[in-house]
Scaffold this motif. Structure first.
Motif, short mmCIF file in Angstrom:
data_model
loop_
_atom_site.label_atom_id
_atom_site.label_comp_id
_atom_site.label_asym_id
_atom_site.label_seq_id
_atom_site.Cartn_x
_atom_site.Cartn_y
_atom_site.Cartn_z
N GLY B 147 0.83 -1.19 0.00
CA GLY B 147 0.00 0.00 0.00
C GLY B 147 0.86 1.25 0.00
O GLY B 147 2.08 1.17 0.17
N GLN B 148 0.23 2.37 -0.19
CA GLN B 148 0.93 3.64 -0.05
C GLN B 148 1.14 3.95 1.43
O GLN B 148 0.35 3.51 2.28
N GLY B 149 2.18 4.73 1.71
CA GLY B 149 2.49 5.09 3.10
C GLY B 149 1.32 5.78 3.79
O GLY B 149 1.14 5.63 5.00
N TYR B 150 0.52 6.54 3.03
CA TYR B 150 -0.59 7.26 3.66
C TYR B 150 -1.87 6.44 3.72
O TYR B 150 -2.89 6.94 4.16
N GLY B 151 -1.78 5.18 3.26
CA GLY B 151 -2.96 4.33 3.35
C GLY B 151 -3.73 4.24 2.04
O GLY B 151 -3.34 4.83 1.03
N SER B 152 -4.84 3.52 2.09
CA SER B 152 -5.64 3.29 0.89
C SER B 152 -6.56 4.47 0.62
O SER B 152 -7.00 5.16 1.55
N TRP B 174 -5.11 21.68 4.02
CA TRP B 174 -4.87 20.60 4.99
C TRP B 174 -5.03 19.26 4.29
O TRP B 174 -5.81 19.11 3.35
N GLN B 175 -4.26 18.31 4.76
CA GLN B 175 -4.34 16.96 4.22
C GLN B 175 -4.19 15.96 5.36
O GLN B 175 -3.80 16.32 6.47
N CYS B 176 -4.48 14.71 5.06
CA CYS B 176 -4.34 13.64 6.05
C CYS B 176 -3.40 12.56 5.51
O CYS B 176 -3.25 12.39 4.31
N SER B 177 -2.79 11.85 6.42
CA SER B 177 -2.08 10.62 6.08
C SER B 177 -2.39 9.61 7.17
O SER B 177 -2.34 9.95 8.36
N LEU B 178 -2.73 8.40 6.77
CA LEU B 178 -2.87 7.37 7.79
C LEU B 178 -1.52 7.11 8.45
O LEU B 178 -0.46 7.37 7.85
N THR B 179 -1.54 6.63 9.68
CA THR B 179 -0.32 6.32 10.42
C THR B 179 -0.47 4.93 11.03
O THR B 179 -1.54 4.34 10.99
N ILE B 180 0.61 4.46 11.62
CA ILE B 180 0.51 3.20 12.37
C ILE B 180 0.37 3.50 13.86
O ILE B 180 0.76 2.70 14.70
N GLY B 181 -0.24 4.63 14.17
CA GLY B 181 -0.50 4.99 15.56
C GLY B 181 0.31 6.22 15.96
O GLY B 181 1.26 6.61 15.30
N ASN B 182 -0.10 6.82 17.07
CA ASN B 182 0.49 8.10 17.47
C ASN B 182 1.93 7.97 17.96
O ASN B 182 2.70 8.93 17.86
N THR B 183 2.32 6.82 18.51
CA THR B 183 3.70 6.68 18.97
C THR B 183 4.65 6.79 17.78
O THR B 183 5.63 7.54 17.81
N SER B 184 4.32 6.07 16.72
CA SER B 184 5.12 6.16 15.50
C SER B 184 5.02 7.55 14.87
O SER B 184 6.02 8.12 14.42
N ALA B 185 3.83 8.11 14.86
CA ALA B 185 3.64 9.43 14.25
C ALA B 185 4.49 10.48 14.98
O ALA B 185 5.11 11.34 14.37
N PHE B 186 4.52 10.37 16.31
CA PHE B 186 5.31 11.33 17.08
C PHE B 186 6.80 11.16 16.77
O PHE B 186 7.52 12.14 16.55
N ASP B 187 7.28 9.92 16.73
CA ASP B 187 8.67 9.63 16.36
C ASP B 187 8.99 10.26 15.00
O ASP B 187 10.02 10.91 14.82
#
Lengths: 535, 535
Positions: B147-152, B174-187
């Motif tokens: 998949g793409q990094g930002y999700g489907s 503004w735009q969005c990207s899916l993440t694998i959760g906030n811990t990873s997003a913060f990192d």
């Protein structure tokens, strides 16, 4: 390799899939319960040497990691009398999935080629209370909650056993950690072992994403010459012997070798056992850590041309899992007496890329660093991915059934490789395009003799490479550009390659795509239509 | 906030869950097909201002990212006539999951408290050929592949709509990207916006994992004083006004503020709308980027004591989704006229932590950097997680049904909060332990007056904190230690706190655990047994 086949026999005897496995203690079945690879090893590794100490290789970032206080505190919950007012883990009542059912294909049907039309009769179930009910050791209440960075104990056991069967590392303190796939594992290993400005050794052409992962970290790849068996040990030694920081932006001598030993991406080359041993010796001589990125390990094929009939199975002579195992070239991990290998395995190429699930195997000291990083970044591999693959390979297939699946893939990929080679022979102008049939993985690497291009004297190699690539796309075939895979950013590459895959399209479409690529080449090179061709 | 409730009305009218949504074009339903938030916005943001330019804030690492060549090449496959010989994406035939069935709980049953005993009648199905068959726009052949990094695209649409309904950002791009959760997003955000040696501003007590994520990167947190509404704007301004690099190991003035505005972890404080506006003004004055970490946004509760009956629902007066929406405190994103907020949302606290699924919302320029990083690290959120939650919230619940689920959570967590407070009142010695009832999230923060401890004069604060903590564990209650959450490493903290959660255990066990914690406190402080207590 005889030992491997004997190894698997231990796992296939009788109706019990796992006659000699170690238990997952009840205290380790809970939410984010800690566990260790060590407890799941079925053989004793005590008599083997410990890994060398690699602490001096760790980056400032990695050396300063101390792990997550919250994850560490979960160990207190192994005492069933302790009630948690600790972590913000929601109750399973507040997770809105009551049941998940997974239907895998039947291995029997795959053998008889019935495939999609067959009725899939196996269903694998998971609810929130399977552990409480005693029907499984892993369920939705655990899988859908938080986990440890290295994954669940339930799945770690299978991973440990698999690693014993297929790699049996020759040192004592090896461990595993689940990952969210090799791309992430590589990123995390780079951050563990390098500082900005460092160089990492790699094949002259290597996985583009790995290069793109490294560059923003200030890490440059240094390409080592290859032949049809991949990296040349002599060239590797030469690069290291004659390392001149001034020629590499003052980078210190590299301490990390990035290797894709099987079905190398993009060239498709596979290192023989002799080649691996030679490379390992050079790694010992210069004390390198080897990052073994091996997602295609189980996509090793029969040599091209070993089967002559068009429809007959090319792998007819592989009749048993013992045969299959014997033919697998040993991994670097299986040769690793020093504990200098970080092996990265992935389910992406053999089960599902979307699962984002794999694992690393390395010495305990490196796995500890890896875990500390996961706990504060990826957190844990996705629970549904762990659960789905656990249900399939642990509860349903066992190691023997999984091996059957891998044998099926070997057979299918061999056919597909044979098919694309046959298409290349039919549709590509062999005076311009050359190839060595690949023996593992998903890729067929094609070399284009750009010097025959009418504009070879006026246009750059890169301009021609792009021109041909765009021509191919407009003809309706997407291939990979060789320049994406050039390891060394500072070296002039005087060759044009394209990477093709026989994995992604149905056979009929592969034939059509190769034909289109051939048309694009002929158009670009102004080759006159041949007799056999449609005009 | 009236506009929010009006907003939701658009999504609940009639039998069609999505009367005004934009289509996911067929070309974007395929494997790793690129898409954009922009195309799924249902309202026009064109008349709103563009985000400020934040490029000067980007780290060396982030600024040098160019993305993945392979992922970028997937765009050519949006032309259905192009056959892929490009990426190593396996055919769905070689992915051994033919069907996945998911059973969610019934929202109706939840309302009537039947819960586990009720028959769950809804089943959500996915096979490999739902897209081909026209029965769904998302299926296993896509979800289980790369998949793409930002999700489907399929899920990005729902995320975009959700963001419009609940946050409606007051700027254009503004735009969005899916993440694998906030811990990873913060990192990943830290690596995007900071260099080693930098400081990041945070609450005086903040999420321990965030601190532990930052420290190995050479990033130090600087804690800002708090009151019962969280961070104090005056203190924030003061820290920035008087920034002295010499007092912070030569760190430059911070440009990033880490905020957990709702149900702050660990203190449980929630910033009022006025507080948020004041903090935002300070952020504008000093041109800060705000990392809004808001996993507890939908766990906002009624004020403690607003319901008086023991068994009656505390949220009786919330009768409609319009009521629910009106009570939500606006996010920083909803106030963000400059595009200076990176909002991190997560499904962990409201759907499933094990899904490892969330999303970030920010200006296009920052989301581009984020995507480039995901493509060479996390690769994409796990496919089964995306599929399961897509099936639930998009195909089954819709925005209206999801809101009902959130209302259910609000009601349940309010009850649980009331319950733990009542247990604290009964079992904790209030001369020693003090608290403010939390109004959002999962945590109740308890302050222990360590100066009353018999050894207060001879032992350090930290030693006493640990002693009490271990005593509590040996009594059978695991709580979080306040010292884990101290933002500033260099500042002496002269207080003892414990973080408790009312999320992780059944109510009866919470009562027992609070009782045990009370016993541990009394034992440590040598409090005489009271009349009401069992001896």
């Amino acid at each position: 390799m005889g030992s491997l086949s004997t190894e698997l026999d231990h796992w296939t005897a009788g109706p019990n899939l796992y006659p000699k496995r170690k238990p997952v203690p009840p205290a380790q079945r809970g939410i984010a319960a800690p566990c260790s690879t060590e407890q799941f090893k079925t053989k004793s590794y005590k008599h083997k040497p410990l890994a060398k100490r690699w602490h001096p290789y760790m980056s400032t970032e990695s050396a300063s990691r101390t792990g997550s206080s919250l994850k560490a505190s979960m160990k207190h919950l192994q005492n069933p009398n302790v009630i948690s007012l600790g972590g913000g883990t929601p109750l399973s009542d507040f997770i809105p999935f009551d049941e998940v059912v997974i239907r895998p294909p039947s291995l029997e049907n795959l053998k008889t080629e019935k495939k999609r039309n067959s009725t899939s009769i196996t269903t694998l179930h998971a609810t929130k209370h399977d552990i409480a009910d005693g029907t499984s050791i892993y369920d939705l209440s655990v899988a859908l909650n938080y986990g440890q960075g290295y994954g669940s104990a339930q799945f770690m056991r299978w991973i440990t056993e698999h690693t014993e069967i297929f790699h049996d590392p020759p040192y004592s303190d090896w461990q595993c950690s689940l990952t969210i796939g090799n791309t992430s594992a590589f990123d995390m290993c780079l951050r563990m072992l390098t500082e900005p400005g460092d160089c990492v050794l790699a094949d002259k052409y290597t996985f583009s994403t790995a290069i793109e992962t490294a560059l923003p970290l200030g890490i440059n790849f240094v390409g080592v010459d290859m032949d049809r068996e991949g990296m040349l040990p002599g060239s590797l030694d030469e690069v290291l012997e004659n390392w001149d920081p001034e020629a590499h932006k003052k980078a210190r001598k590299p301490s990390v070798l990035y290797a894709i030993p099987t079905g190398q991406n993009p060239t498709g080359t596979t290192q023989s056992i002799e080649r691996r041993k030679e490379i390992y010796k050079i790694a010992q001589r210069h004390d390198l850590i080897i990052l073994e990125d091996d997602p295609y390990y189980f996509l090793q094929m029969d040599p091209y041309g070993s089967s002559s009939t068009e429809d007959g199975p090319a792998t007819a002579e592989i009749r048993s899992s013992a045969d299959f195992l014997k033919r697998l070239i040993p991994s670097y991990l299986s040769l690793d007496v020093d504990g200098r290998v970080i092996r990265m395995d992935s389910f992406s190429k053999v089960i599902s890329p979307g699962a984002r699930l794999g694992w690393v195997t390395a010495s305990a000291q490196l796995i500890e660093r890896y875990k500390y990083h996961t706990d504060v970044s990826t957190q844990s591999p996705a629970g549904l991915s762990q659960l789905a693959i656990f249900k399939l390979v642990d509860e349903h297939w066992g190691h023997a059934g999984y091996t059957e699946w891998l044998m099926h893939l070997r057979s299918e990929y061999t056919k597909r490789r044979d098919f694309i080679i046959s298409a290349c022979e039919r549709y590509l102008p062999t005076k311009i395009v050359r190839w060595e049939p690949t023996e593992a993985g998903m890729f067929q690497w094609l070399k284009v003799d750009w010097k025959q291009h009418p504009d070879a004297k006026t246009k750059s190699v890169n301009a021609l490479e792009e021109e041909i690539w765009l021509e191919s796309i407009s003809t309706g075939a997407l291939v990979g550009r060789g320049s994406w895979f050039r390891a060394s950013a500072d070296v002039a590459y005087d060759e044009v390659f394209y990477r093709t895959t026989f994995a992604a399209a149905p056979l009929s479409k592969i034939e059509e795509a190769v034909k289109r690529f051939g048309e694009a080449i002929k158009k670009a090179f102004k080759v006159e239509p041949e007799r056999k061709e449609e005009s």
